[in-house]
Design an enzyme around this catalytic site. Structure first.
Site, short mmCIF file in Angstrom:
data_model
loop_
_atom_site.label_atom_id
_atom_site.label_comp_id
_atom_site.label_asym_id
_atom_site.label_seq_id
_atom_site.Cartn_x
_atom_site.Cartn_y
_atom_site.Cartn_z
N ARG A 1 -0.02 6.69 -6.51
CA ARG A 1 -1.39 7.14 -6.82
C ARG A 1 -1.47 8.66 -6.72
O ARG A 1 -2.10 9.32 -7.55
CB ARG A 1 -2.39 6.51 -5.86
N ASP B 1 0.83 -1.21 0.00
CA ASP B 1 0.00 0.00 0.00
C ASP B 1 0.86 1.26 0.00
O ASP B 1 0.57 2.21 -0.72
CB ASP B 1 -0.94 0.00 1.19
#
Lengths: 448, 448
Positions: free
Chosen positions: B180, B173
């Site tokens: 992202r 993540d």
């Protein structure tokens, strides 16, 4: 004031804002595209943002305005050649890549005999498709890096110039292309068009003739996709002020009978003597006709095609070819003695038919695969080329074959390569009991 | 044999093949997703391929099976905590982030008084939203990094544990999130869900209650988007064998009256004494109710809500809060003397109404913006936080105001920050002549 930035309602010019808009399927402005390309080439946009941009464009597409803006920005990222000092119309040809597609070897000298100037910077072989540059390099001594100060002289004297593309032409394309390959964004229409044209438009031609391939050995095998590519190439070139036309030509089976660099040079010399395979000659004449038209040569289609054929039969095109070879350091004697002067493979083997019948399929992609295994092509850009390696196709689609008769002959340096090549041939050929209709060679002309 | 690779018809497990399939809108297999995540964390997939993957997923989406496969692979990329040695049900809460959302400060000790264990690893403030970790750190001495060997002890003793998320939980993540942010792929449902759950599922809770915010201050302002997020969070958690439910709560205006870390701690202590603002208390009780239900506490909704209120009024929740503060190194005296022990801002200023009327709008995103400018939040992850900074909202939507009466008070370290904060307040408040209907606080519960 820092505070004002938050209330600024003007579109923000930054990579993330541009990525956001393209991700949402919006059309980017010319300024946004120019900004993104400029910043990328300057190294201020990291590779991961370029990769995200390429993926967003590949999925969401680009409209014609965006495609032209991208092409222009990529062209403007580097140097642009100027042959305006050379008299006569400058016309180039670009093929989307095929198997056995050595038409350029004939086209350049043939068209040059009409006073057209053909400055060519073709590509190299990669994957199953051949590369014109590798074919010229199969000519002993031929130098694809002549000194820059001789370019105009060679073009003036021979009407042709065959050089390796300069790394300072469209550097944005080199940057983007390296990432497209590893991000599954190669077959995206706006990315293909901008990649091809950013380079082509930097090369100093005033008009372009495209040969867009269709079928198993083509980059985009489907006719609908190939037609869309042809339309976009033509309309985007015209936005750049460059006359252009695109022929859609069949690449379901290879073009001609020779696949492999020296083999194709030999076939081209035969064609320059009026003895080429019918399909190879037909496509060459079609493309040559459009190059003459784009170059402003007058005459009806019948007159021009007849004049072109004449140049193949009277030796004018052949002597122009010899002139070009000599001007770029090669041995012009090759036109008389290609058998002895061209490199020859150590080993060869026939691929014979196990039954009698008709050739119903000859898959161009598999023949391309065979040529790579034989050493005529590259799996990766670093692979060396064996100029003597390749395949000669004795039988093509629609032709009859007897049991035990050779369908093809393969040429390579080692037994191992020969074996791998033969496996591909086994996949490529299909022999049936009923004759089949050949696909038309020219499947359309866009922009005529 | 090298030759065989070309004829292998099994799906190829490599990043480019995976990117191709997702680009074309196909569903990826669990094996493909696991491969991509594993290879990314191992550093064998370069950032540009991860970026292209994120963009393809953001545009093409993922089905529930893919979302779960991605979540699982990301969870499995790191360590997973195990509190099975601690007796009692382990239940956690996760908010998608809002302004003035300090419910966790009350929820953890309140629910713990019922025997529920609440191991929390909340996030930090970023952009306009606050972060629970920053709020706890506003408590003098409170240590969010207690030694690992004391975790179980703190959880056993107080029923709560409040620690900074471990960097070895779901490292995939961290890797994906960093990309992202710079590739415009933050607001993609499968990427949000897998990001939240890969961490939450690593933290050892057996059940999860989600608070999904809706409105101007929410990550996904639209109800339809927030509902889709809530559904995906609940269904994906359940695929992981974790009981879960999601409340949709209003974030059009901030929650409660305090926005800023020390201000929110002070408000939480008031709420733990039964004196909290009505909306703050209502949402806290709703989430607490679902945490009890998920933790297997029996009773009707009426009974449980009543029992919860009782714990706020009888001081039990407050003393549990003090116990937690003490167990993690803070000063428990804060519950009696919050005014003196909490950090106080050097400067403050009232934002007064220029006219009489009703508050018709109080934009949560702008109040979040004000709190960032005042120093209570962060523009980038490196920015320091001023725990004393923030906004106190005297007037919220639907309330009346006289001309010259303070709508809010801002707190900061410098005059400059005060001024910038006031500009945001000016945007955030709208005063009208007609009363308006307040939006419902709880806009739905998913998975009940």
């Amino acid at each position: 004031m820092a505070f004002c930035r938050h209330f600024d309602t003007r579109p923000m010019m930054n990579p993330v804002a541009i990525l956001t808009r393209k991700r949402q399927g919006q059309a980017l402005t010319g300024m946004e595209i120019e900004f993104f390309v400029k910043e990328s080439v300057a190294g201020r946009v990291p590779d991961y943002q370029i990769a995200a941009f390429l993926m967003a464009v590949a999925i969401q597409g680009m409209n014609p305005q965006e495609t032209w803006a991208l092409t222009k920005a990529m062209r403007n990222s580097g140097r642009q050649l100027d042959f305006s000092g050379v008299s006569g119309p400058k016309v180039d040809k670009h093929s989307t890549g095929g198997v056995g597609d050595g038409t350029s070897l004939v086209l350049a000298p043939l068209v040059a005999t009409f006073g057209i100037r053909v400055p060519m910077m073709p590509g190299r072989s990669l994957g199953h498709t051949g590369g014109t540059l590798d074919k010229w390099e199969a000519v002993p001594g031929f130098d694809i890096h002549p000194p820059r100060d001789q370019w105009k002289h060679i073009l003036e004297k021979t009407g042709c110039l065959l050089i390796s593309p300069d790394s300072d032409l469209a550097p944005a394309d080199a940057k983007f292309y390296a990432l497209r390959d590893v991000t599954a964004t190669v077959d995206s229409l706006p990315l293909i068009v901008s990649s091809i044209l950013s380079k082509k438009l930097s090369e100093g031609a005033q008009a372009l003739v495209f040969d867009v391939k269709v079928g198993s050995g083509a980059f985009l095998p489907e006719l609908s996709e190939a037609r869309a590519l042809a339309r976009s190439l033509v309309s985007t070139s015209r936005k750049a002020g460059c006359r252009s036309v695109a022929a859609l030509s069949d690449m379901e089976q290879p073009l001609g009978r020779a696949v492999g660099n020296a083999l194709e040079v030999k076939q081209a010399i035969k064609a320059l003597k009026g003895q080429g395979p019918w399909d190879f000659v037909e496509l060459t004449l079609e493309l040559a006709y459009w190059m003459l038209r784009m170059g402003g040569i007058r005459g009806s289609r019948t007159q021009l095609l007849s004049a072109l054929r004449q140049k193949l039969l009277n030796g004018e095109a052949l002597s122009r070819f010899a002139m070009l070879v000599e001007a770029q350091g090669g041995d012009p004697g090759i036109v008389k003695d290609s058998q002895d002067l061209l490199p020859r493979a150590k080993r060869e083997a026939d691929f014979v038919s196990s039954k009698a019948g008709y050739v119903t399929m000859l898959n161009a992609r598999d023949i391309g695969g065979a040529s790579v295994e034989l050493g005529a092509g590259r799996k990766t850009v670093e692979d060396p080329i064996d100029p003597a390696a390749g395949v000669f196709l004795h039988k093509k689609v629609g032709e009859t074959v007897r049991k035990g008769e050779p369908l093809a002959t393969v040429y390579a340096a080692t037994r191992d390569r020969i074996d791998k090549g033969l496996e591909y041939l086994n996949r490529a050929y299909r022999i049936g009991s009923q004759p089949v209709q050949r696909r038309p060679l020219i499947q359309g002309v866009i922009g005529a």
